[in-house]
Design a protein around this motif. Structure first.
Motif, short mmCIF file in Angstrom:
data_model
loop_
_atom_site.label_atom_id
_atom_site.label_comp_id
_atom_site.label_asym_id
_atom_site.label_seq_id
_atom_site.Cartn_x
_atom_site.Cartn_y
_atom_site.Cartn_z
N MET A 340 37.35 49.72 45.52
CA MET A 340 38.43 50.47 46.20
C MET A 340 38.41 50.16 47.71
N ILE A 341 37.21 50.19 48.29
CA ILE A 341 37.11 49.91 49.73
C ILE A 341 37.48 48.45 50.00
N PHE A 342 37.01 47.53 49.16
CA PHE A 342 37.37 46.12 49.34
C PHE A 342 38.88 45.94 49.27
N GLU A 343 39.49 46.65 48.37
CA GLU A 343 40.94 46.55 48.20
C GLU A 343 41.64 46.87 49.52
N HIS A 344 41.25 47.96 50.13
CA HIS A 344 41.88 48.36 51.39
C HIS A 344 41.54 47.39 52.51
N GLU A 345 40.28 46.96 52.55
CA GLU A 345 39.88 46.04 53.62
C GLU A 345 40.63 44.72 53.52
N LEU A 346 40.75 44.20 52.31
CA LEU A 346 41.41 42.90 52.14
C LEU A 346 42.91 43.01 52.37
N GLU A 347 43.47 44.16 51.98
CA GLU A 347 44.91 44.35 52.25
C GLU A 347 45.17 44.36 53.76
N GLU A 348 44.27 45.00 54.48
CA GLU A 348 44.41 45.00 55.95
C GLU A 348 44.30 43.60 56.52
N ALA A 349 43.48 42.78 55.85
CA ALA A 349 43.27 41.41 56.33
C ALA A 349 44.27 40.44 55.70
N ASN A 350 45.29 41.00 55.01
CA ASN A 350 46.33 40.18 54.34
C ASN A 350 45.76 39.22 53.31
N VAL A 351 44.73 39.61 52.64
CA VAL A 351 44.21 38.81 51.52
C VAL A 351 44.66 39.50 50.24
N PRO A 352 45.46 38.84 49.43
CA PRO A 352 45.93 39.48 48.20
C PRO A 352 44.77 39.81 47.27
N ILE A 353 44.82 40.98 46.68
CA ILE A 353 43.76 41.39 45.76
C ILE A 353 44.36 42.10 44.56
N LEU A 354 43.82 41.79 43.41
CA LEU A 354 44.21 42.43 42.16
C LEU A 354 43.00 43.14 41.59
N SER A 355 43.17 44.40 41.22
CA SER A 355 42.07 45.15 40.60
C SER A 355 42.27 45.20 39.10
N LEU A 356 41.25 44.82 38.36
CA LEU A 356 41.34 44.84 36.90
C LEU A 356 40.17 45.64 36.33
N ASP A 357 40.49 46.72 35.64
CA ASP A 357 39.45 47.46 34.93
C ASP A 357 39.48 47.03 33.48
N ARG A 358 38.31 46.88 32.91
CA ARG A 358 38.30 46.39 31.53
C ARG A 358 37.17 47.03 30.74
N ASP A 359 37.34 47.00 29.45
CA ASP A 359 36.26 47.34 28.55
C ASP A 359 35.45 46.06 28.33
N TYR A 360 34.18 46.19 27.99
CA TYR A 360 33.38 44.99 27.77
C TYR A 360 33.99 44.13 26.67
N PHE A 361 34.46 44.79 25.63
CA PHE A 361 35.09 44.05 24.54
C PHE A 361 36.55 43.84 24.92
N LEU A 362 36.92 42.59 25.13
CA LEU A 362 38.25 42.29 25.68
C LEU A 362 39.34 42.46 24.64
N GLY A 363 39.65 43.70 24.33
CA GLY A 363 40.66 43.93 23.30
C GLY A 363 42.07 43.73 23.82
N ASP A 364 42.28 44.05 25.10
CA ASP A 364 43.65 44.01 25.61
C ASP A 364 43.89 42.78 26.49
N THR A 365 43.64 41.61 25.89
CA THR A 365 43.77 40.37 26.66
C THR A 365 45.22 40.13 27.08
N GLY A 366 46.17 40.61 26.26
CA GLY A 366 47.58 40.43 26.60
C GLY A 366 47.92 41.07 27.93
N ARG A 367 47.40 42.27 28.12
CA ARG A 367 47.65 43.00 29.38
C ARG A 367 47.06 42.25 30.55
N PHE A 368 45.81 41.78 30.37
CA PHE A 368 45.16 41.05 31.47
C PHE A 368 45.93 39.80 31.82
#
Lengths: 380, 434
Positions: A340-368
């Motif tokens: 969360m903190i990295f997200e804000h820091e990188l946004e301030e520095a104009n570095v695009p960032i995508l946050s992805l939360d996942r389960d260990y078992f990659l069931g929702d690969t379509g979404r990713f």
């Protein structure tokens, strides 16, 4: 051993190199965390094996003890333990890495030792208390803690670990780390010589094969890699950060839609090999404690977000990254807040960032896939 | 949300100003309640103790004293070396969950919109959300590095939200042995020096010792109260467990808490002598809650007393396993005793280290207090306690033959598991016991 054979070790938990190692009468001990002093294991002629969820098909056994709010990676490893898939291990080193991982030790004591086949009551089970702050006092605590661990290990396997052996194992591990770093340097160039999935496989195999064997293979691979044609057909250069990833198929999702993972700040990545231990000292235990105290940390270290931030920024510049993907396994509080903190820091520095939360078992690969594709479209 | 009239206020502790008004209005209302309904009596004692503490904080902040937010497991006594306004972060979150009509959900939402995962602890997220809106502007935050990942994850966020909110951490070792005690004692001693430097104040040993005296009295009174709870029926109502929990974490080392306990003790002794439960409620089931009570529904405890005949004997914050400090020792020894006490604070003791502590403590309390069952609030963010639930269930079954119910919940956020569902789960469980 060929490089392909090395890469094959990532597909199963055990492998022929472990079999061969054990045939020589040597031990293999599992560990969860990069704060485990591998130097000490190696000095006792013990191969350290980084715990993985490879081959796990679910967590039904683990879920009889842990809950759905506990890390699915930890549950996957526990499930494998309870179903006998980790019977090749001769011991386990646990730590207070995080709330989920530290309970493995308790579960072993309450439910596994002397109750499950392959785990007698006197099975070598160790616990390390790692400080949550990087300080001088913490380093001294670590040195003492590693000293106690060394003694317990010596007693468990009936081996004496001398300073000379420690210095030798420091050299071997440093060589390993240097080789990994050299290979890393071939990722960050304009036409990377290998993709992120392959780099992850190298890191996984590195933690599942005796170091003396893997070092030779890494040297050979590095020599080949230097002369290889680099990758140019990618859409965006990605840096990956976050919690444990031991499954290359997650990176295949990113790289399948045109992203190329050219760098990382992962524990199966730079956080494991970036820092070296001082060699040839008269106080190898002190040198080992210093290395583990000061190495690039994960968010369990409360006073080091600034260091991680600086390291991340250096990696971004080094690899000329187009965007960062911050991933974590769901219910990881520490990476959750750190990301969360990295997200804000990188946004301030104009570095695009995508946050992805996942389960260990990659069931929702379509979404990713959709989210990664959209992100890459945005930044290419 | 906190009333708009405060939003242009420069106070660093706006939520406490609202709490002060709520407490004063509450006292006015409670004074008007006629008859001896014990639930109101206890609530009045509670608000009577909370109000002066909050007023004291507000006045001192207005006089320019620095505001120090501290973790519930932080040895707040050492803050009394200095002229500071101590505010327990977790207590504030849950005080608003209990007392304020608006609860803390809106602040949780703010933090989650900011990026905080939904499964992080509402105990910190409530005040983080207030900090995001600059309702709290701490000069310093003081925390140990435990008992859980949420402490480790959340406290650095305070500094990110407002740069002047410096965070200082006491490193807590995992083990509970002499080596850990020595390490932690030095941590605490060094911390006092760091605080002195940071605040630019000389430590006042007399005020520190006075704070310890108050806390010693609190511990002794609570012990006496807990002894009375061994009686069947329990001479205090279930609501007391919830109120005591917040009182214990909100007012460490404060005289106001001792005044509350003294009144509570007299009240308990009355019913102990009568051999009845307050409000003449029937006691059919005695329960231990090894984790926390449900703070977003404080009246549920009273409901359990009146409508189900269930007594909540303890939650994790209601029983002190730590001893008073002997002040007839030199300062180094006092620090060592304080370190030992801190390692045994409620929840820190059970959650920081190995699982056996939680298991042993719960079995002990269940046995000593003749509990019929345990109800475990599986607070969504308590990741370190969740794997212990099954171990606890088996220990209670094997050693005492009593059952355990685990309910998924967020004790501060009513939306995670709706109260109706929780009530149904508990009722179904209770039916197996009646």
């Amino acid at each position: 051993m060929t490089f392909d054979e090395l890469m094959k070790t990532t597909e199963t938990l055990s492998n022929p190199y472990i079999d061969e190692w054990k045939k020589q009468g040597k031990k293999v001990m599992g560990y969860y965390c990069t704060y485990t002093p591998e130097e000490i294991l190696l000095a006792g002629d013990v191969m350290g094996y980084r715990m993985r969820g490879t081959e796990a098909e679910g967590t039904s056994l683990a879920d009889t003890i842990m809950t759905r709010f506990n890390c699915s990676f930890i549950r996957a490893t526990l499930d494998l333990i309870m179903s006998g898939k980790y019977s090749f291990l001769d011991g386990l080193v646990c730590q207070n890495s995080c709330d989920h991982a530290r309970r493995i030790y308790d579960i072993f004591n309450y439910k596994i030792l002397g109750q499950m086949e392959g785990f007698p009551k006197d099975y070598p089970l160790f616990f390390l208390s790692i400080p949550h702050l990087v300080t001088e006092r913490g380093e001294q605590w670590l040195k003492d803690e590693f000293g106690i661990f060394k003694t317990n290990l010596e007693n468990a396997i009936n081996v004496k670990i001398s300073d000379e052996k420690l210095n030798n194992s420091i050299k071997l591990l440093n060589e390993n780390r240097r080789l990994l770093k050299e290979i890393h340097k071939l990722r960050v160039i304009e036409k990377p010589k290998l993709n992120g999935a392959d780099m992850l496989k190298i890191n996984i195999a590195n933690a599942a094969v005796p170091k003396s064997i893997v070092n030779q293979e890494l040297k050979n691979y590095f020599d080949q890699l230097k002369n290889k044609e680099g990758i140019s057909d990618y859409r965006a250069r990605i840096l990956l950060i976050g919690s444990v990833i031991d499954d290359p198929s997650f990176l295949n999702i990113i790289e399948g839609v045109g992203g190329l993972v050219v760098s990382d700040m992962l524990c199966y990545g730079t956080r494991n090999y970036w820092d070296l231990t001082d060699e040839g000292t008269s106080d190898p235990m002190g040198a080992i404690a210093k290395r583990y105290n000061e190495k690039i940390s994960c968010p369990r270290m409360m006073n080091r977000h600034g260091n991680r931030s600086k390291f991340l920024n250096d990696l971004i510049k080094e690899a000329k990254v187009d965007g960062v993907i911050a991933t974590r396994i769901e219910f990881c509080d520490t990476h959750g807040c750190d990301n969360m903190i990295f997200e804000h820091e990188l946004e301030e520095a104009n570095v695009p960032i995508l946050s992805l939360d996942r389960d260990y078992f990659l069931g929702d690969t379509g979404r990713f896939k959709t989210r990664c594709e959209a992100f890459i479209e945005q930044i290419e | 949300m906190i009333e708009n009239k405060y939003l242009n206020d420069n106070s660093k502790i706006i939520p406490l100003k609202e709490l002060m008004e709520v407490a004063e209005r509450g006292l006015t209302l409670l004074d008007q309640v006629e008859g001896e309904d014990d639930e109101y009596t206890i609530l009045k004692y509670y608000v009577d103790a909370l109000a002066p503490y909050v007023k004291d904080c507000v006045e001192k902040e207005e006089a320019g004293w620095p505001v120090v937010g501290h973790h519930f497991a932080f040895p707040a006594e050492i803050l009394y070396f200095f002229d500071v306004v101590p505010v327990c972060v977790e207590a504030m979150s849950y005080a608003f969950a209990i007392i304020a009509q608006h609860g803390i959900e809106s602040y949780i939402d703010n933090m989650e919109a900011y990026g905080s995962p939904f499964h992080t602890c509402s105990a910190q997220k409530g005040v983080l959300g207030m900090s995001l809106e600059k309702l709290f502007k701490f000069d310093l935050l003081a925390t140990p590095s435990g008992p859980c990942d949420n402490t480790i994850a959340s406290y650095p966020v305070f500094q990110y939200l407002q740069e002047q909110q410096k965070v200082k951490v006491l490193d807590v070792p995992y083990y509970r042995n002499d080596r850990s005690l020595d390490y932690f004692t030095v941590e605490i001693t060094n911390f006092v020096d760091e605080l002195a430097d940071f605040l630019g104040q000389e430590p006042n040993e007399e005020k520190f010792k006075k704070a310890i005296e108050y806390e010693n009295k609190n511990i002794t009174l609570l012990r006496e109260l807990n002894e009375l709870k061994k009686a069947c029926p329990c001479p205090v109502g279930s609501g007391v467990a919830l109120l005591n929990a917040t009182m214990n974490v909100a007012l460490p080392a404060r005289q106001e808490r001792a005044i509350y306990y003294e009144k509570l003790l007299q009240y308990a002794k009355k019913y102990y002598k009568l051999g009845i439960k307050p409000n003449d409620n029937e006691e059919k089931i005695r329960s231990i809650w090894p984790n926390m009570c449900i703070y977003f529904k404080p009246k549920y405890a009273n409901f359990l007393d009146r409508r189900r005949g269930v007594t909540i004997l303890f939650d994790v914050f209601n029983y002190n396993f730590h001893d008073p400090i002997n002040l007839n020792k030199d300062i180094d020894d006092i620090f060592k005793q304080l370190a030992l006490q801190c390692l045994n604070y409620p929840m820190a003791r059970q959650a920081s280290g190995y699982a056996n502590q939680m298991v042993e403590d719960t079995v002990f309390l269940s046995r000593e207090y003749k509990a019929d069952c345990a109800i475990f609030t599986n607070h969504i963010s308590c990741k370190s306690l969740q794997p212990i639930v099954q171990l606890l269930r088996e220990a209670l079954r094997d050693e005492l033959g009593i059952p355990l119910l685990s309910i998924d919940v967020d004790v501060g956020d009513k939306r995670v598991n709706p109260f109706r569902t929780i009530k149904k789960e508990v009722d179904t469980f209770l039916k197996t016991l009646f």
